[in-house]
Design a protein around this motif. Structure first.
Motif, PDB file in Angstrom:
ATOM      1  N   SER A 164       0.822  -1.205   0.000  1.00 54.88           N
ATOM      2  CA  SER A 164       0.000   0.000   0.000  1.00 54.88           C
ATOM      3  C   SER A 164       0.856   1.255   0.000  1.00 54.88           C
ATOM      4  O   SER A 164       0.594   2.200  -0.752  1.00 54.88           O
ATOM      5  CB  SER A 164      -0.919  -0.016   1.227  1.00 54.88           C
ATOM      6  N   TYR A 165       1.892   1.275   0.823  1.00 54.33           N
ATOM      7  CA  TYR A 165       2.748   2.462   0.950  1.00 54.33           C
ATOM      8  C   TYR A 165       3.474   2.777  -0.361  1.00 54.33           C
ATOM      9  O   TYR A 165       3.535   3.939  -0.778  1.00 54.33           O
ATOM     10  CB  TYR A 165       3.755   2.232   2.066  1.00 54.33           C
ATOM     11  N   TYR A 166       3.993   1.755  -1.023  1.00 54.35           N
ATOM     12  CA  TYR A 166       4.758   1.972  -2.252  1.00 54.35           C
ATOM     13  C   TYR A 166       3.864   2.020  -3.491  1.00 54.35           C
ATOM     14  O   TYR A 166       4.339   2.348  -4.577  1.00 54.35           O
ATOM     15  CB  TYR A 166       5.804   0.871  -2.429  1.00 54.35           C
ATOM     16  N   GLY A 167       2.585   1.668  -3.350  1.00 54.91           N
ATOM     17  CA  GLY A 167       1.677   1.687  -4.487  1.00 54.91           C
ATOM     18  C   GLY A 167       1.917   0.564  -5.469  1.00 54.91           C
ATOM     19  O   GLY A 167       1.869   0.766  -6.689  1.00 54.91           O
ATOM     20  N   VAL A 168       2.179  -0.634  -4.949  1.00 64.21           N
ATOM     21  CA  VAL A 168       2.505  -1.784  -5.793  1.00 64.21           C
ATOM     22  C   VAL A 168       1.222  -2.473  -6.255  1.00 64.21           C
ATOM     23  O   VAL A 168       0.315  -2.727  -5.450  1.00 64.21           O
ATOM     24  CB  VAL A 168       3.395  -2.785  -5.022  1.00 64.21           C
ATOM     25  N   ALA A 169       1.147  -2.807  -7.539  1.00 63.78           N
ATOM     26  CA  ALA A 169      -0.041  -3.449  -8.106  1.00 63.78           C
ATOM     27  C   ALA A 169      -0.217  -4.855  -7.543  1.00 63.78           C
ATOM     28  O   ALA A 169       0.735  -5.500  -7.102  1.00 63.78           O
ATOM     29  CB  ALA A 169       0.079  -3.505  -9.624  1.00 63.78           C
ATOM     30  N   ASP A 170      -1.452  -5.343  -7.594  1.00 65.83           N
ATOM     31  CA  ASP A 170      -1.772  -6.656  -7.039  1.00 65.83           C
ATOM     32  C   ASP A 170      -1.003  -7.781  -7.733  1.00 65.83           C
ATOM     33  O   ASP A 170      -0.677  -8.796  -7.109  1.00 65.83           O
ATOM     34  CB  ASP A 170      -3.273  -6.928  -7.156  1.00 65.83           C
ATOM     35  N   GLU A 171      -0.722  -7.616  -9.018  1.00 67.84           N
ATOM     36  CA  GLU A 171      -0.062  -8.702  -9.751  1.00 67.84           C
ATOM     37  C   GLU A 171       1.450  -8.777  -9.472  1.00 67.84           C
ATOM     38  O   GLU A 171       2.104  -9.752  -9.850  1.00 67.84           O
ATOM     39  CB  GLU A 171      -0.288  -8.564 -11.256  1.00 67.84           C
ATOM     40  N   ALA A 172       1.983  -7.781  -8.838  1.00 68.93           N
ATOM     41  CA  ALA A 172       3.405  -7.789  -8.497  1.00 68.93           C
ATOM     42  C   ALA A 172       3.620  -8.492  -7.160  1.00 68.93           C
ATOM     43  O   ALA A 172       2.686  -8.722  -6.394  1.00 68.93           O
ATOM     44  CB  ALA A 172       3.934  -6.367  -8.431  1.00 68.93           C
ATOM     45  N   ALA A 173       4.869  -8.831  -6.886  1.00 68.71           N
ATOM     46  CA  ALA A 173       5.227  -9.484  -5.627  1.00 68.71           C
ATOM     47  C   ALA A 173       6.294  -8.657  -4.922  1.00 68.71           C
ATOM     48  O   ALA A 173       7.023  -7.874  -5.547  1.00 68.71           O
ATOM     49  CB  ALA A 173       5.732 -10.896  -5.883  1.00 68.71           C
ATOM     50  N   ILE A 174       6.385  -8.847  -3.608  1.00 70.83           N
ATOM     51  CA  ILE A 174       7.345  -8.111  -2.789  1.00 70.83           C
ATOM     52  C   ILE A 174       8.149  -9.104  -1.957  1.00 70.83           C
ATOM     53  O   ILE A 174       7.574 -10.009  -1.339  1.00 70.83           O
ATOM     54  CB  ILE A 174       6.645  -7.117  -1.849  1.00 70.83           C
ATOM     55  N   THR A 175       9.452  -8.915  -1.957  1.00 70.81           N
ATOM     56  CA  THR A 175      10.331  -9.698  -1.098  1.00 70.81           C
ATOM     57  C   THR A 175      10.971  -8.771  -0.082  1.00 70.81           C
ATOM     58  O   THR A 175      11.520  -7.723  -0.446  1.00 70.81           O
ATOM     59  CB  THR A 175      11.439 -10.389  -1.915  1.00 70.81           C
ATOM     60  N   ALA A 176      10.902  -9.146   1.195  1.00 71.19           N
ATOM     61  CA  ALA A 176      11.572  -8.387   2.251  1.00 71.19           C
ATOM     62  C   ALA A 176      12.945  -8.985   2.493  1.00 71.19           C
ATOM     63  O   ALA A 176      13.133 -10.206   2.437  1.00 71.19           O
ATOM     64  CB  ALA A 176      10.743  -8.424   3.538  1.00 71.19           C
TER      65      ALA A 176
ATOM     66  N   THR B 278       8.544  10.089  -8.715  1.00 71.22           N
ATOM     67  CA  THR B 278       9.596   9.502  -9.556  1.00 71.22           C
ATOM     68  C   THR B 278       9.533   7.984  -9.596  1.00 71.22           C
ATOM     69  O   THR B 278      10.180   7.355 -10.433  1.00 71.22           O
ATOM     70  CB  THR B 278      10.995   9.909  -9.046  1.00 71.22           C
ATOM     71  N   SER B 279       8.771   7.370  -8.695  1.00 68.71           N
ATOM     72  CA  SER B 279       8.793   5.920  -8.532  1.00 68.71           C
ATOM     73  C   SER B 279       8.041   5.200  -9.646  1.00 68.71           C
ATOM     74  O   SER B 279       7.004   5.672 -10.131  1.00 68.71           O
ATOM     75  CB  SER B 279       8.195   5.532  -7.182  1.00 68.71           C
ATOM     76  N   ILE B 280       8.548   4.022 -10.035  1.00 64.36           N
ATOM     77  CA  ILE B 280       7.839   3.170 -10.988  1.00 64.36           C
ATOM     78  C   ILE B 280       7.335   1.901 -10.287  1.00 64.36           C
ATOM     79  O   ILE B 280       7.072   0.887 -10.933  1.00 64.36           O
ATOM     80  CB  ILE B 280       8.696   2.818 -12.217  1.00 64.36           C
ATOM     81  N   ALA B 281       7.190   1.974  -8.971  1.00 60.02           N
ATOM     82  CA  ALA B 281       6.715   0.819  -8.206  1.00 60.02           C
ATOM     83  C   ALA B 281       5.374   0.317  -8.713  1.00 60.02           C
ATOM     84  O   ALA B 281       5.114  -0.890  -8.729  1.00 60.02           O
ATOM     85  CB  ALA B 281       6.615   1.184  -6.722  1.00 60.02           C
ATOM     86  N   ALA B 282       4.502   1.216  -9.151  1.00 55.75           N
ATOM     87  CA  ALA B 282       3.168   0.829  -9.618  1.00 55.75           C
ATOM     88  C   ALA B 282       3.218   0.001 -10.898  1.00 55.75           C
ATOM     89  O   ALA B 282       2.229  -0.642 -11.258  1.00 55.75           O
ATOM     90  CB  ALA B 282       2.311   2.077  -9.836  1.00 55.75           C
ATOM     91  N   HIS B 283       4.360   0.017 -11.587  1.00 55.35           N
ATOM     92  CA  HIS B 283       4.492  -0.699 -12.858  1.00 55.35           C
ATOM     93  C   HIS B 283       5.188  -2.041 -12.709  1.00 55.35           C
ATOM     94  O   HIS B 283       5.441  -2.722 -13.712  1.00 55.35           O
ATOM     95  CB  HIS B 283       5.256   0.169 -13.855  1.00 55.35           C
TER      96      HIS B 283
END
Length: 336
Positions: free
Chosen positions: A63-75, A177-182
């Motif tokens: 939510s904070y970075y605006g990442v789309a549902d189809e993307a994944a996140i690794t911590a 400037t972020s492309i996190a949503a893409h």
């Protein structure tokens, strides 16, 4: 290759004397104020981090970075841990790094046996490159590459069997400037540093925003429990406390104004930067670095750019005024 980093205050003290309390450390791009910490239940310290704790922190990051549902996140335990894995994600080849920039990317690929090509712009990336690295906004000059150019490059590299790494370590104060949503496809990996904006670098926490396949491979490489439970609790709190975030961001903006005001009052020429640091040009930058260290002010110099110095943010008005006074004395010293 020998890499210089900011934050080496102990080394400066051993050479120039004083105690940590005597020094103003402006050598990093880390917010000098730490985000307010939440209370942490004792069982978070006592138990291994469970899946629900990790999932809640990743949901907050999405939510904070605006990442789309189809993307994944690794911590990960810091973006450096992720940088170390990047060369192993595809077969060795040529990597193009748009610079000058953060040197750990180059060092990591070189150590892994890749051919490294340094480019001064995205347009200069050769057709032979399989992977490219763009730090956006860039460290140390704050250069920003447009989203369309980055997305086109990511697709080009995907078709070559590679990918684009966009290191957004300093993008939090510049979300436009972020492309996190893409993120979501195999051709793009966006790296996010938690510690810089939130002033919690000692926590060692970072994220990779990418495709589900690449995220799975990254997660497997790091193994179970890569990020501590307390780090996950703190991250979720920081990402979701909107009121505290607004106040925190306002104070950061104020600090950046204090830094620019010092340059105006001392005659230093600011040529770039972000909300977390500024780049200054001076014909005797290395001499000024030494003179500032003599007066217990630590900044960042560059072997590859002898006319540049990078300055981080003062904590408050008192630090800014002390910094201004010591800078004027240092400038007088190198003029005499």
């Amino acid at each position: 290759m020998q890499i210089e980093h900011g934050g080496a205050l102990d080394r400066a003290i051993s050479r120039f004397g004083g105690t940590r309390e005597d020094w103003i450390d402006l050598s990093t791009g880390i917010n000098p104020e730490a985000f307010p910490l939440p209370s942490i239940a004792s069982d978070v310290w006592n138990r291994l981090p469970d899946e629900s704790l990790l999932a809640s922190a990743l949901d907050a990051a999405r939510s904070y970075y605006g990442v789309a549902d189809e993307a994944a996140i690794t911590a990960a335990p810091g973006t450096q841990a992720l940088i170390q894995i990047m060369p192993d994600l595809v077969e060795r080849g040529e990597v193009a790094i748009v610079g000058p920039t953060y040197q750990e990317h180059q060092s990591t690929f070189e150590q892994a046996g890749w051919k490294v090509t340094l480019c001064d712009s995205v347009d200069a990336i050769p057709q032979s490159a399989k992977v490219a690295v763009v730090v956006n906004p860039n460290n140390p000059d704050g250069r920003i590459v447009a989203k369309d150019a980055l997305l086109h490059l990511a697709e080009t590299l995907r078709m070559r069997g590679g990918f684009l790494i966009v290191d957004e370590a300093f993008a939090d104060p510049h979300p436009q400037t972020s492309i996190a949503a893409h993120c979501g496809g195999d051709g793009l990996i966006v790296l996010k540093s938690f510690g810089k904006f939130f002033g919690l670098a000692g926590l060692r926490l970072g994220f990779a925003l990418t495709s589900p396949d690449i995220a799975t491979r990254l997660t497997r490489r790091m193994g179970p429990w890569a990020v501590s439970g307390p780090a996950l609790v703190i991250a979720k709190h920081a990402f979701t406390d909107k009121g505290a975030l607004r106040v925190f961001t306002d104070r950061l903006t104020h600090r950046r104004g204090l830094l620019s005001a010092v340059f105006t009052k001392t005659g230093l020429k600011e040529i770039g930067g972000t909300d977390l640091f500024a780049l200054v040009e001076h014909e005797r930058a290395h001499a000024l670095f030494e003179a500032l260290c003599t007066r217990h002010v630590l900044v960042r110099k560059f072997a590859y750019a002898p006319h540049w110095l990078r300055f981080g943010l003062p904590l408050d008005e008192n630090d800014a005024e002390t910094f201004r006074q010591r800078t004027l004395i240092a400038l007088d010293t190198i003029r005499s």
